[in-house]
Motif scaffolding. Structure first.
Motif, PDB file in Angstrom:
ATOM      1  N   LEU A   8       0.843  -0.759   0.351  1.00 45.92           N
ATOM      2  CA  LEU A   8       0.238  -0.260   0.188  1.00 45.92           C
ATOM      3  C   LEU A   8       0.896   1.095  -0.367  1.00 45.92           C
ATOM      4  CD1 LEU A   8      -3.080   1.365   0.837  1.00 45.92           C
ATOM      5  CD2 LEU A   8      -2.501   1.068   3.009  1.00 45.92           C
ATOM      6  N   VAL A   9       2.337   1.371   0.825  1.00 44.13           N
ATOM      7  CA  VAL A   9       2.837   2.356   0.901  1.00 44.13           C
ATOM      8  C   VAL A   9       3.463   3.135  -0.642  1.00 44.13           C
ATOM      9  CG1 VAL A   9       5.250   2.464   2.054  1.00 44.13           C
ATOM     10  CG2 VAL A   9       3.155   2.221   2.911  1.00 44.13           C
ATOM     11  N   TYR A  10       3.632   0.843  -1.816  1.00 42.08           N
ATOM     12  CA  TYR A  10       4.568   1.732  -2.292  1.00 42.08           C
ATOM     13  C   TYR A  10       3.335   1.876  -3.707  1.00 42.08           C
ATOM     14  CZ  TYR A  10       6.925   0.865  -6.283  1.00 42.08           C
ATOM     15  OH  TYR A  10       8.359   0.723  -7.414  1.00 42.08           O
ATOM     16  N   THR A  11       2.381   2.057  -2.950  1.00 38.74           N
ATOM     17  CA  THR A  11       1.786   2.003  -4.115  1.00 38.74           C
ATOM     18  C   THR A  11       1.069   3.749  -4.224  1.00 38.74           C
ATOM     19  OG1 THR A  11       0.934  -0.345  -4.054  1.00 38.74           O
ATOM     20  CG2 THR A  11      -0.936   1.264  -5.521  1.00 38.74           C
ATOM     21  N   VAL A  12       1.321   4.151  -3.200  1.00 38.23           N
ATOM     22  CA  VAL A  12       0.068   5.818  -2.856  1.00 38.23           C
ATOM     23  C   VAL A  12       1.783   6.485  -3.605  1.00 38.23           C
ATOM     24  CG1 VAL A  12       0.317   7.087  -1.306  1.00 38.23           C
ATOM     25  CG2 VAL A  12      -1.315   4.789  -0.810  1.00 38.23           C
ATOM     26  N   LEU A  13       2.975   5.811  -2.657  1.00 44.67           N
ATOM     27  CA  LEU A  13       4.133   6.918  -3.389  1.00 44.67           C
ATOM     28  C   LEU A  13       4.485   6.622  -5.104  1.00 44.67           C
ATOM     29  CD1 LEU A  13       6.224   5.876  -0.292  1.00 44.67           C
ATOM     30  CD2 LEU A  13       5.573   7.442  -1.209  1.00 44.67           C
ATOM     31  N   ARG A  14       3.895   5.676  -5.697  1.00 41.40           N
ATOM     32  CA  ARG A  14       3.607   5.559  -7.136  1.00 41.40           C
ATOM     33  C   ARG A  14       2.547   6.570  -7.785  1.00 41.40           C
ATOM     34  NH1 ARG A  14       6.873   1.757 -10.840  1.00 41.40           N
ATOM     35  NH2 ARG A  14       5.831   3.679 -11.431  1.00 41.40           N
ATOM     36  N   PHE A  54      14.853   7.105  -5.938  1.00 44.70           N
ATOM     37  CA  PHE A  54      13.877   7.271  -4.323  1.00 44.70           C
ATOM     38  C   PHE A  54      13.014   6.255  -3.732  1.00 44.70           C
ATOM     39  CE2 PHE A  54      14.424  11.498  -6.391  1.00 44.70           C
ATOM     40  CZ  PHE A  54      15.641  12.077  -5.918  1.00 44.70           C
ATOM     41  N   LEU A  55      12.377   5.748  -4.481  1.00 45.04           N
ATOM     42  CA  LEU A  55      12.373   4.625  -3.892  1.00 45.04           C
ATOM     43  C   LEU A  55      12.196   3.128  -3.947  1.00 45.04           C
ATOM     44  CD1 LEU A  55       7.785   5.767  -5.294  1.00 45.04           C
ATOM     45  CD2 LEU A  55       9.148   6.246  -3.374  1.00 45.04           C
ATOM     46  N   ARG A  56      13.538   2.565  -3.771  1.00 39.59           N
ATOM     47  CA  ARG A  56      13.280   1.709  -4.144  1.00 39.59           C
ATOM     48  C   ARG A  56      13.571   0.508  -2.416  1.00 39.59           C
ATOM     49  NH1 ARG A  56      17.095  -0.786  -7.505  1.00 39.59           N
ATOM     50  NH2 ARG A  56      17.244   1.340  -8.607  1.00 39.59           N
ATOM     51  N   THR A  57      13.541   1.723  -1.288  1.00 40.27           N
ATOM     52  CA  THR A  57      13.422   0.749   0.258  1.00 40.27           C
ATOM     53  C   THR A  57      11.927   0.312  -0.046  1.00 40.27           C
ATOM     54  OG1 THR A  57      15.760   2.153   0.917  1.00 40.27           O
ATOM     55  CG2 THR A  57      13.662   0.876   2.843  1.00 40.27           C
ATOM     56  N   PRO A  58      11.049   1.376  -0.264  1.00 38.56           N
ATOM     57  CA  PRO A  58       9.672   0.462  -0.406  1.00 38.56           C
ATOM     58  C   PRO A  58       9.282  -0.698  -1.200  1.00 38.56           C
ATOM     59  CG  PRO A  58       9.597   3.023  -0.612  1.00 38.56           C
ATOM     60  CD  PRO A  58      11.303   3.169  -0.749  1.00 38.56           C
ATOM     61  N   LEU A  59       9.794  -0.397  -2.466  1.00 41.16           N
ATOM     62  CA  LEU A  59      10.193  -1.609  -3.968  1.00 41.16           C
ATOM     63  C   LEU A  59      10.296  -2.515  -3.017  1.00 41.16           C
ATOM     64  CD1 LEU A  59       9.198  -2.457  -6.201  1.00 41.16           C
ATOM     65  CD2 LEU A  59      11.049  -2.002  -6.957  1.00 41.16           C
ATOM     66  N   SER A  60      11.627  -3.146  -2.040  1.00 44.10           N
ATOM     67  CA  SER A  60      12.035  -3.651  -1.765  1.00 44.10           C
ATOM     68  C   SER A  60      11.360  -4.500  -0.403  1.00 44.10           C
ATOM     69  CB  SER A  60      13.691  -3.392  -1.317  1.00 44.10           C
ATOM     70  OG  SER A  60      14.346  -2.950  -2.727  1.00 44.10           O
ATOM     71  N   ASP A  61      10.455  -3.796   0.179  1.00 43.00           N
ATOM     72  CA  ASP A  61       9.844  -4.010   1.796  1.00 43.00           C
ATOM     73  C   ASP A  61       8.744  -4.444   0.521  1.00 43.00           C
ATOM     74  OD1 ASP A  61      11.611  -3.178   2.990  1.00 43.00           O
ATOM     75  OD2 ASP A  61      10.428  -1.209   3.141  1.00 43.00           O
ATOM     76  N   ALA A  62       7.910  -4.053  -0.356  1.00 35.26           N
ATOM     77  CA  ALA A  62       6.872  -4.219  -0.991  1.00 35.26           C
ATOM     78  C   ALA A  62       7.651  -5.976  -1.840  1.00 35.26           C
ATOM     79  CB  ALA A  62       5.972  -3.564  -1.880  1.00 35.26           C
ATOM     80  N   SER A  63       8.739  -6.416  -2.317  1.00 32.98           N
ATOM     81  CA  SER A  63       8.580  -7.675  -2.447  1.00 32.98           C
ATOM     82  C   SER A  63       8.943  -8.459  -1.099  1.00 32.98           C
ATOM     83  CB  SER A  63       9.931  -7.514  -3.832  1.00 32.98           C
ATOM     84  OG  SER A  63       9.810  -6.084  -4.644  1.00 32.98           O
ATOM     85  N   ARG A  64       9.802  -7.963  -0.561  1.00 28.50           N
ATOM     86  CA  ARG A  64       8.983  -8.999   0.851  1.00 28.50           C
ATOM     87  C   ARG A  64       8.543  -9.018   1.216  1.00 28.50           C
ATOM     88  NH1 ARG A  64      13.186  -5.258   2.660  1.00 28.50           N
ATOM     89  NH2 ARG A  64      14.964  -6.026   2.209  1.00 28.50           N
TER      90      ARG A  64
END
Length: 86
Positions: A8-14, A54-64
């Protein structure tokens, strides 16, 4: 406070990375009001660039989180398969 799901965090940021440049172009550049498709194209390119930088960390968290959920379901199926074989 409960932590939000990483997907959800990654989607909103994108979405924000796309919508903010789009709004800026529509508000400050009158030519983009007429050529809305060009503004959408530029906003998509800008949003993709922002997310890559800038969104590499949220992407990694979502992928995990997705990987953990899929593997957890896979182990449940393995347990069920071994129980039905016995």
């Amino acid at each position: 406070m409960k932590k939000l799901p990483p997907l959800l965090v990654y989607t909103v940021l994108r979405l924000l990375a796309f919508l903010v440049p789009l709004a800026i172009m529509w508000l400050f550049f009158p030519i983009f009001r007429e050529f809305w498709w060009l503004a959408a194209l530029f906003a998509a390119l800008i949003g993709m660039s922002i997310s890559l930088m800038f969104l590499r960390t949220p992407l990694s968290d979502a992928s995990r989180a997705i990987y953990a959920k899929r593997n957890r379901q896979g182990t449940d199926e393995d347990v069920e398969d071994s129980a039905t074989e016995e």
